[in-house]
Design a protein around this motif. Structure first.
Motif: not given
Length: 193
Positions: A50-57, A141-147, A159-164, A167-172
């Motif tokens: 829920t927090a992921l959705t709430a932060i995306c808005l 971007d991070l929240s969408q990948q995390m969701a 799709a989950r592997v690509r999102a992961l 995610f690591h690219e965005l963190v880097a």
């Protein structure tokens, strides 16, 4: 007239009593405690989703540009709304950071590290010297990948592997941007994720 074997009846009654007492006092408390832990973990995971959705808005709203040809009154209204949405995003990030231990502890080692990395990176982005637009874009971007990583279904494995990976690219990228932030003389580097 058939006779009743009272030894058999007494043995059955004693066995039933021992089993009932044993279950009630030995097994049931452990089962209840386990049930409470499972319910608390599921509740925490649902709160994180829920927090992921709430932060995306608010992050989505903040990534949109105010039209240059907008009337002055509309521009002022949009600026006030952007301020309100930024504050919502900041509060949501702070709430996730404050609950990091509870959220992360519901996962095992690999996913736990991902949840902690997500929350730490988002908190670092909010504390960084980036513009509000850049903060919102990174957080979105991070929240969408995390969701997708957390809530994706089994048929979305690719799709989950690509999102992961994303995610690591965005963190880097976030860590590199932190390293490139100019510092004032005598100031230590801040940690953003």
């Amino acid at each position: 007239m058939p006779s009743v074997n009272w030894d058999t009846v007494a043995t059955a009654a004693a066995t039933a009593l021992i089993v009932t007492v044993g279950i009630e006092y030995a097994a049931k408390p452990r089962l209840e405690a386990r049930k409470e832990r499972i319910i608390a973990a599921l509740r925490s995971r649902r709160e994180l989703s829920t927090a992921l959705t709430a932060i995306c808005l608010p992050a989505t709203f903040l990534t949109l540009d105010i039209p240059k040809d907008a009337e002055p009154q509309v521009r002022e209204t949009l600026k006030a709304e952007r301020q309100r949405q930024y504050e919502r995003m900041r509060q949501q990030v702070q709430a996730m950071t404050d609950s990091m231990d509870r959220h992360a502890s519901t996962f095992h080692s690999g996913p736990m590290k991902i949840v902690m990395s997500y929350i730490g990176t988002v908190q670092g982005a909010m504390l960084s010297a980036r513009t509000r637009h850049d903060k919102a874009k990174l957080i979105l971007d991070l929240s969408q990948q995390m969701a997708l990583i957390l809530d994706g279904r089994w048929w979305q494995a690719v799709a989950r592997v690509r999102a992961l990976q994303r995610f690591h690219e965005l963190v880097a990228e976030s860590e590199k941007q932190t390293d490139n932030v100019p510092q004032r003389p005598g100031e230590k580097a801040s940690v953003a994720g």
